[in-house]
Scaffold this active site. Structure first.
Site, PDB file in Angstrom:
ATOM      1  N   SER A  99       0.853  -1.189   0.000  1.00 21.84           N
ATOM      2  CA  SER A  99       0.000   0.000   0.000  1.00 21.84           C
ATOM      3  C   SER A  99       0.883   1.230   0.000  1.00 21.84           C
ATOM      4  CB  SER A  99      -0.881   0.001   1.256  1.00 21.84           C
ATOM      5  OG  SER A  99      -1.514   1.260   1.432  1.00 21.84           O
ATOM      6  N   TYR A 112      -2.151  -0.200  10.347  1.00 16.71           N
ATOM      7  CA  TYR A 112      -2.164  -0.591   8.935  1.00 16.71           C
ATOM      8  C   TYR A 112      -0.860  -0.152   8.265  1.00 16.71           C
ATOM      9  CZ  TYR A 112      -3.804  -0.985   4.080  1.00 16.71           C
ATOM     10  OH  TYR A 112      -3.935  -1.314   2.753  1.00 16.71           O
TER      11      TYR A 112
END
Length: 225
Positions: A99, A112
């Site tokens: 990501s 995250y």
């Protein structure tokens, strides 16, 4: 299963192997089953992910553990199951979909981001190991912005649009075919790293917060529910 039905028009058989990627025992058992029933794996794409969109102090220990197990540990365990055989054959490709949060810090994404920073560092390190060992095995690390799959429902982006799943998938496939080392989108990897390197942190924060609006993207995050 939904995934299998989506590919029902294909002439070749699609095999589905359900697995809890937070459970290393299941990963090992299912991987062994795949090797026995299918054979050698030429391309491994680590794509599973979970996100808990809230401030760090609002997390539970279970939230932290699940995020790290699925986003960070699972790609390592899966790759460890299939990489040795690739090395014997001196052929293969491993693609890890991380990501852009693996490059840029962001409020309400602390865990995250931590899991994706780990995935990025691990994937690119093994790429270097394969080169050092003289193995013809490519490692590609993907770092996309928010993809419009429902996982990030509620995210508001000031300038950068959410990525289209189909177009993003096509770019990832091309990156694997071309043996790209890293692919960040829509902002290129080099631009992010270059900006972090030359700008004072306060200025970089200003660009991310006030110009691109990155730091506010998770304010109304809902997710899939």
């Amino acid at each position: 299963m939904q995934t299998k039905s989506e590919f029902s028009h294909w002439e070749k058989e699609i095999l589905i192997y359900p697995c809890d990627l937070a459970d290393v025992t299941q990963i090992r058992e299912v991987s062994e089953k795949i090797k026995n029933e299918v054979g050698n794996v030429d391309i491994l794409i680590n794509n599973a992910g979970v996100v808990t969109g809230k401030y760090f102090h609002e997390h539970t220990h279970e939230n932290i553990e699940q995020s790290m197990l699925i986003n960070s540990c699972a790609p390592m365990h899966l790759t460890l199951e299939f990489l040795p055989e690739m090395m014997v054959r001196n052929h293969g490709a491993v693609c890890t979909v991380a990501s852009s949060a693996g490059l840029i810090s962001n409020p309400k994404m602390s865990v995250y981001a931590a899991s994706k920073w780990a995935a990025v560092g691990w994937s690119d390190s093994v790429r270097l190991e394969m080169k050092q060992l003289g193995k013809n095995i490519s490692f590609t690390t993907i770092m996309p912005f928010f993809i419009n799959t429902g996982m990030f429902d509620g995210v508001k982006s000031k300038i950068l649009p959410m990525l289209d799943p189909e177009k993003t998938s096509e770019r990832i496939i091309r990156a694997i075919e071309k043996e790209r080392k890293m692919l960040a989108m829509p902002l290129p990897y080099w631009f992010i790293r270059f900006s972090q390197g030359i700008l004072p942190l306060s200025v970089f924060d200003w660009v991310m917060r006030d110009v691109l609006g990155i730091y506010d993207t998770m304010k109304e995050f809902k997710g899939r529910g």
